[in-house]
Design an enzyme around this catalytic site. Structure first.
Site, mmCIF file in Angstrom:
data_model
loop_
_atom_site.group_PDB
_atom_site.id
_atom_site.type_symbol
_atom_site.label_atom_id
_atom_site.label_comp_id
_atom_site.label_asym_id
_atom_site.label_seq_id
_atom_site.Cartn_x
_atom_site.Cartn_y
_atom_site.Cartn_z
ATOM 1 N N ALA A 173 0.855 -1.186 0.000
ATOM 2 C CA ALA A 173 0.000 0.000 0.000
ATOM 3 C C ALA A 173 0.891 1.236 0.000
ATOM 4 C CB ALA A 173 -0.864 -0.013 1.261
ATOM 5 N N GLY B 242 0.510 -5.196 0.569
ATOM 6 C CA GLY B 242 -0.651 -5.205 -0.327
ATOM 7 C C GLY B 242 -0.317 -5.742 -1.704
ATOM 8 N N GLU C 150 -0.633 -9.339 -1.377
ATOM 9 C CA GLU C 150 -2.058 -9.641 -1.159
ATOM 10 C C GLU C 150 -2.842 -9.570 -2.474
ATOM 11 O OE1 GLU C 150 -3.220 -8.343 3.263
ATOM 12 O OE2 GLU C 150 -2.011 -6.822 2.211
ATOM 13 N N GLU D 244 4.080 -5.935 7.141
ATOM 14 C CA GLU D 244 3.260 -4.925 7.823
ATOM 15 C C GLU D 244 3.613 -4.747 9.300
ATOM 16 O OE1 GLU D 244 0.787 -5.920 4.193
ATOM 17 O OE2 GLU D 244 2.230 -6.933 5.490
HETATM 18 N N1 T1G Z 1 4.601 3.457 0.039
HETATM 19 C C1 T1G Z 1 5.077 4.688 -0.279
HETATM 20 N N2 T1G Z 1 6.386 4.955 -0.582
HETATM 21 C C2 T1G Z 1 7.221 3.914 -0.569
HETATM 22 C C3 T1G Z 1 6.795 2.589 -0.245
HETATM 23 C C4 T1G Z 1 5.415 2.387 0.055
HETATM 24 N N3 T1G Z 1 4.930 1.183 0.354
HETATM 25 N N4 T1G Z 1 7.874 1.786 -0.307
HETATM 26 C C5 T1G Z 1 8.918 2.561 -0.660
HETATM 27 N N5 T1G Z 1 8.540 3.833 -0.817
HETATM 28 C C6 T1G Z 1 9.386 4.969 -1.229
HETATM 29 C C7 T1G Z 1 10.484 5.265 -0.217
HETATM 30 O O1 T1G Z 1 10.036 6.115 0.799
HETATM 31 C C8 T1G Z 1 11.544 5.925 -1.089
HETATM 32 O O2 T1G Z 1 11.172 7.263 -1.283
HETATM 33 C C9 T1G Z 1 11.406 5.190 -2.416
HETATM 34 O O3 T1G Z 1 10.088 4.600 -2.403
HETATM 35 C C10 T1G Z 1 12.404 4.094 -2.602
HETATM 36 O O4 T1G Z 1 12.353 3.252 -1.475
HETATM 37 C C11 T1G Z 1 -2.884 -3.330 2.773
HETATM 38 C C12 T1G Z 1 -1.480 -1.751 4.541
HETATM 39 C C13 T1G Z 1 10.341 -1.915 -1.598
HETATM 40 C C14 T1G Z 1 12.157 -3.078 -0.426
HETATM 41 O O5 T1G Z 1 6.335 -2.210 4.032
HETATM 42 O O6 T1G Z 1 10.544 -2.150 2.101
HETATM 43 O O7 T1G Z 1 0.736 -2.901 2.201
HETATM 44 O O8 T1G Z 1 13.003 8.405 -0.114
HETATM 45 O O9 T1G Z 1 14.675 3.743 -0.663
HETATM 46 O O10 T1G Z 1 15.995 0.355 -0.736
HETATM 47 O O11 T1G Z 1 -1.800 -4.979 3.944
HETATM 48 O O12 T1G Z 1 11.126 0.452 -0.058
HETATM 49 O O13 T1G Z 1 13.134 8.051 -2.546
HETATM 50 O O14 T1G Z 1 11.454 9.638 -1.600
HETATM 51 O O15 T1G Z 1 13.296 1.904 0.387
HETATM 52 O O16 T1G Z 1 15.217 -0.254 -3.066
HETATM 53 C C15 T1G Z 1 3.858 -2.806 3.115
HETATM 54 C C16 T1G Z 1 8.060 -0.879 2.136
HETATM 55 C C17 T1G Z 1 3.074 -1.558 3.163
HETATM 56 C C18 T1G Z 1 7.378 -2.170 1.911
HETATM 57 C C19 T1G Z 1 12.638 -1.038 -1.819
HETATM 58 N N6 T1G Z 1 5.038 -2.617 2.305
HETATM 59 N N7 T1G Z 1 9.143 -0.623 1.202
HETATM 60 O O17 T1G Z 1 13.770 -0.729 -1.091
HETATM 61 O O18 T1G Z 1 14.196 1.652 -1.936
HETATM 62 S S1 T1G Z 1 1.679 -1.732 4.241
HETATM 63 C C20 T1G Z 1 6.206 -2.330 2.842
HETATM 64 C C21 T1G Z 1 10.327 -1.281 1.302
HETATM 65 C C22 T1G Z 1 0.534 -2.586 3.311
HETATM 66 C C23 T1G Z 1 -1.571 -3.852 3.208
HETATM 67 C C24 T1G Z 1 -0.749 -2.922 4.039
HETATM 68 C C25 T1G Z 1 11.412 -0.841 0.373
HETATM 69 C C26 T1G Z 1 11.587 -1.746 -0.870
HETATM 70 P P1 T1G Z 1 12.253 8.395 -1.387
HETATM 71 P P2 T1G Z 1 13.694 2.657 -0.818
HETATM 72 P P3 T1G Z 1 14.914 0.235 -1.731
#
Ligand code: T1G
Length: 701
Positions: A62, A101, A104, A124
Site C-alpha cells: 500500500a 498489499g 495480497e 506490515e
Molecule cells: N509506500 C510509499 N512509498 C514507498 C513505499 C510504500 N509502500 N515503499 C517505498 N517507498 C518509497 C520510499 O520512501 C523511497 O522514497 C522510495 O520509495 C524508494 O524506497 C494493505 C497496509 C520496496 C524493499 O512495508 O521495504 O501494504 O526516499 O529507498 O531500498 O496490507 O522500499 O526516494 O522519496 O526503500 O530499493 C507494506 C516498504 C506496506 C514495503 C525497496 N510494504 N518498502 O527498497 O528503496 S503496508 C512495505 C520497502 C501494506 C496492506 C498494508 C522498500 C523496498 P524516497 P527505498 P529500496
C-alpha cells in the site's frame, strides 16, 4: 500516461502497473487495476489476464504516504474482489519485491509465477500494523499455518525459490528480467489450453492437522520474547487464528478491524516515522544535492584492530578491494588472521557461499607499507582514539595518497577539522564514524567537516549505501550526534546510582522502556576504561563532578567491566550475564557520602525520564547548533546505533508524541530537583513547546 495500462498479446490481456519508484498501491493504482480488469473481462478477444509491474519491482505494498489520511475509494477490498471474481484466469507475474498489499493482490489472483530473484513478504508488522488486504486469511489457506505465521509475524520476506517450494508461487522463471513477461504469457496460454479453472483462495480452507493451537501458542510466546513490547505481531496472530476458526468473510472483517486499531496506535505512527526517517537521512543537504560522487573501488584501511577489521569486512562484503595497513609484522599477522577467521565463520554459518568466500579473500591485502595506499580511492583511518596519533597519520597520508583520494577518520569523538588542518587537502576529508562491530552495526555517522567538498560528502553517502549502512550526516562537534547525546544519558545513570537507585533497578527500568539493555550493563560491555580515558583528555569542568565517581573508582580498581570479569556487575568466567555485586552498593554509598548526596527511593519513571529526556534536550541543542540536519536523523542515529526501541520512533519522535510542553515541564522539574546545569530546556524545545509544535513540524519547516 495512466499508472495502469492494458494491452493484448494474442489472447492474453496484460495489465501493467507503472508507478515508480516501487509501484506503491496508491488510489490511482487501485482504480487503474479495477478499470483494466473490467475492460479485460469485457473484451471477447481476451481469454486470460496477466498482472505485472514495470520498473525494478512488483507492487511493494500500500502507499504508506496515504496512511493516516482520509481513505480514498476504491479500497483494497474492491481491488481484491475484482481480481478474484474475474471470470477469466488472472496470473500475477512477480519480480523484485512483492510486499504487503502487493503480495495480497497477487494472492487474490488465481495463479502466481515469480522470477527466481524475487522476494515475497508481508512486512506490515514492521510498520506496527497487520496485513489488511486479506493476506492473513488467504496466505494460510495457500501455504498452511506454519509458513504463514513465520512470514506474517516476523515480517521478513522469503525468496522466490522458497515460495515456489511452499506453493505460494506456481512457477519459477529463470533468466534475465525480460524472461518474466514472456513466461507469464506462456503460462497464461497453457492455462487456457488446459482449461484450468481459476483457483480462488477465499473458497479454500486452511489445511489443519490438529497442531494449530500449539503453533499459535508458541508463536505468541516467541513474539513476546523476541519482540518485547511490540503489539502488532500479537495482533497478526489474532487475525491468523481467525483464519482457522471463522468463515472467510468473517475472518477478513476481523482482519480489517484489527488493522484499523493498529493503524491508530502510537506504535504504528512511530514505526511509520522510522520507515521514512531512515530514507530521509540518505538525502544530501542542499549544497551537495547536485554534486557528482567520485568513482571508487579501492579502499585503504589504516589499523587492523576490532574497528579496522569490522570496516574491512563490510567493504569486502560489498565487493570492494581492501588494502589494510598495520604498524608491524605482529599486528599485521593478528589482523590477517582475524579477517580470514571471520570470512571462514561467515562461510561456515552460511552467511556467504564458497564463491563469495574466495572472492572476498582475494579482494583483501595487508602490509606495513603506507605507500601501498597510493592508488586507493577512499582511505579510512581506524587507529587509537588519540589526536596526536591521528594527526601524524594524516600528515603521512597527505604525502602518500593520490590526488582526489578521499581521506576519512573513524574517530568517535575527536575534532575532524583539527585532523584535516594538518593536511593540504581539507576539502577531501571527512569523518566516517562506524559502530562496533562495524561489519554488523547498520549505523554510520558521516561527519561533514567545515571544508569537506560537496562531492566528497556525496561519495561518502554512496559508499554507505554500497556497504549496506544507514548513513546519517553530522557536523563536527564533540561526539557528533550519537555520543554527544550519550554523555547526558550516562551522566544521569551515574547520578541516579549515587542518589539511591541500584544498577539493577536502573537497567531494568530502561529495559522495560524497550531498550535491549540498560546503560550500566552497556558500559560494562563496552568497557568503562574507554570513557575513563576519554574524560581524562578533556577539562574536568566539562563533566558533572559526581556522575562518574563510581565508574572512575571501579576502573582504578581494575573493574573495567565484562573484559575484567567485573565492573558495575560481576561476571562468571565465560558468561556475559550481569550479576549484582553487593560491593558496588558499598562503593556507591561511600562515593555518595563524599559527594554530600543524601540517598533516597527513586521511581522507575524518574529513571526513564532522566535518561531519555537528557537525550531529547541534547538532541534539541544539536538541531540549534546545526550539527544534525533533522530531528528524524537523530531518531535514526538512536534507532540504529544505540538500541532505542524502534516502536517508540526514536527520542525526538517519542518526545513529540508525549507533547513538547509536557517534556519542557518535566525538564524544568528536574531543574529544581537535580539542578539547572543540565536540566534547563533547550531554547528550541521551549520555542516549539510554546508554539504547540513537534519536532516533525520542525523538520517540515
Ligand atoms: N509506500 C510509499 N512509498 C514507498 C513505499 C510504500 N509502500 N515503499 C517505498 N517507498 C518509497 C520510499 O520512501 C523511497 O522514497 C522510495 O520509495 C524508494 O524506497 C494493505 C497496509 C520496496 C524493499 O512495508 O521495504 O501494504 O526516499 O529507498 O531500498 O496490507 O522500499 O526516494 O522519496 O526503500 O530499493 C507494506 C516498504 C506496506 C514495503 C525497496 N510494504 N518498502 O527498497 O528503496 S503496508 C512495505 C520497502 C501494506 C496492506 C498494508 C522498500 C523496498 P524516497 P527505498 P529500496
Amino acid at each position: 500516461m495512466s499508472t495502469v495500462s492494458l494491452h493484448k498479446q494474442g489472447r492474453i490481456g496484460v495489465i501493467a502497473v507503472d508507478h515508480p519508484p516501487v509501484n506503491a498501491i496508491s488510489q490511482a493504482v487501485r482504480e487503474g487495476i479495477i478499470t483494466q480488469i473490467n475492460a479485460a473481462n469485457a473484451d471477447g478477444h481476451i481469454a486470460a489476464i496477466v498482472l505485472i509491474a514495470k520498473g525494478r519491482t512488483f507492487m511493494a505494498g500500500a502507499d504508506i504516504t496515504e496512511f493516516g489520511k482520509a481513505p480514498k475509494s476504491p479500497g483494497f477490498p474492491q481491488v481484491i474482489n475484482a481480481l478474484e471474481q474475474s471470470h477469466k484466469p488472472v496470473i500475477a507475474a512477480i519480480h523484485g519485491t512483492a510486499l504487503g498489499g502487493g503480495l495480497e493482490l497477487a494472492l487474490a489472483c488465481h495463479f502466481r509465477i515469480a522470477h527466481e530473484g524475487a522476494k515475497l513478504g508481508l512486512p506490515e508488522v514492521t510498520l506496527g500494523i497487520i496485513p489488511g488486504a486479506q493476506g492473513t486469511q488467504r496466505l494460510p489457506r495457500l501455504v498452511g499455518l506454519p509458513l504463514a505465521l513465520e512470514m506474517i509475524v516476523s515480517g521478513k520476506p522469503i525468496t522466490a525459490p522458497k515460495a515456489h517450494q511452499a506453493g505460494l508461487v506456481d512457477d519459477l522463471v529463470k533468466g534475465d528480467a525480460d524472461a518474466l513477461p514472456r513466461a507469464a504469457i506462456a503460462y497464461a496460454d497453457k492455462i487456457i489450453t488446459d482449461g484450468t479453472a481459476p483457483r480462488r483462495l477465499s473458497q479454500m480452507e486452511v489445511p489443519q492437522n490438529g497442531s494449530e493451537a500449539d503453533l499459535l501458542a508458541k508463536a505468541r510466546a516467541d513474539a513476546t520474547r523476541k519482540m518485547r513490547g511490540v503489539l502488532a505481531p500479537q495482533k497478526a496472530i489474532d487475525a491468523l487464528e481467525a483464519a482457522l476458526t471463522l468463515p472467510f468473510e468473517d475472518g477478513a472483517a476481523k482482519e480489517r478491524a484489527i488493522l484499523g486499531a493498529c493503524m491508530a496506535s502510537p506504535q504504528s505512527k512511530a514505526l511509520q516515522h522510522a520507515f521514512f526517517a531512515e530514507r530521509k537521512a540518505a538525502r544530501l543537504p542542499k549544497h551537495a544535492q547536485n554534486a557528482t560522487p567520485r568513482p571508487f573501488n579501492q579502499i585503504g584501511i589504516i589499523g587492523g584492530g576490532t574497528m579496522g577489521c569490522g570496516i574491512a569486512l563490510a567493504c569486502l562484503g560489498a565487493g570492494l578491494y581492501v588494502t589494510m595497513i598495520e604498524r608491524d609484522a605482529d599486528a599485521l599477522k593478528r589482523a590477517q588472521n582475524s579477517i580470514h577467521k571471520s570470512l571462514d565463520e561467515n562461510l561456515a554459518r552460511g552467511r556467504i557461499d564458497k564463491a563469495a568466500h574466495t572472492t572476498q579473500g582475494a579482494l583483501f591485502s595487508i602490509t606495513t607499507d603506507m605507500a601501498a595506499l597510493s592508488e586507493a580511492d577512499i582511505i579510512i583511518e581506524a587507529v587509537f582514539e588519540k589526536m596526536e596519533v591521528k594527526k601524524s597519520i594524516f600528515r603521512d597520508l597527505d604525502k602518500v595518497a593520490k590526488k582526489g583520494a578521499i581521506l576519512t577518520t573513524n574517530t568517535s569523538y575527536l575534532n575532524v577539522d583539527d585532523i584535516a588542518s594538518v593536511t593540504g587537502r581539507p576539502a577531501d576529508i571527512l569523518g566516517l564514524h562506524f559502530f562496533s562491530p562495524a561489519n554488523i552495526m547498520k549505523l554510520l555517522e558521516v561527519v561533514e567537516a567545515k571544508k569537506t567538498a560537496p562531492d566528497v560528502l556525496a561519495t561518502a553517502m554512496v559508499l554507505a549505501k554500497k556497504i549496506r549502512k544507514i548513513a546519517v550526516i553530522a557536523r563536527v562537534c564533540h561526539g557528533f550526534i550519537g555520543n554527544r547525546m550519550l554523555e547526558g544519558y550516562l551522566r544521569e545513570a551515574g547520578l541516579l546510582m549515587l542518589e539511591g537507585a541500584t544498577p539493577q533497578q536502573i537497567d531494568k527500568a530502561i529495559r522495560d522502556f524497550g531498550y535491549p539493555m540498560g546503560p550500566l550493563q552497556m558500559i560494562d560491555m563496552a568497557g568503562m576504561d574507554i570513557g575513563y580515558m576519554l574524560r581524562k583528555q578533556f577539562p574536568a569542568s566539562r563533566f558533572d563532578p559526581n556522575a562518574y565517581r563510581v565508574m572512575n573508582r571501579l576502573v582504578e580498581m581494575d573493574r573495567k567491566g565484562q573484559k575484567t570479569g567485573a565492573g558495575i556487575y560481576r561476571y562468571e568466567a565465560g558468561n556475559r550475564t550481569p550479576l549484582p555485586d553487593p560491593a558496588i552498593d558499598k562503593i556507591t554509598e561511600e562515593e555518595a557520602q563524599k559527594a554530600g548526596i543524601t540517598r533516597r527511593t527513586i521511581s522507575d519513571e524518574e529513571i526513564v525520564d532522566r535518561c531519555i529526556l537528557s537525550l531529547v534536550n541534547e538532541g534539541a541543542r544539536l538541531l540549534e547548533d546545526r550539527i544534525a540536519m533533522r530531528a528524524s536523523d537523530i531518531d535514526v542515529t538512536y534507532l540504529y546505533g544505540y538500541g532505542f526501541p524502534r516502536w517508540r520512533g526514536g527520542p525526538m519522535f517519542y518526545a513529540s508524541q508525549r507533547g513538547l510542553d509536557k517534556i519542557c515541564d518535566r525538564i524544568k522539574q528536574f531543574g529544581e530537583t537535580v539542578g539547572t546545569r543540565w536540566w534547563t530546556p533547550a531554547p528550541l524545545l521551549q520555542k516549539l513547546a510554546q508554539e504547540g509544535k513537534t519536532f516533525t513540524d520542525f523538520d517540515a519547516e
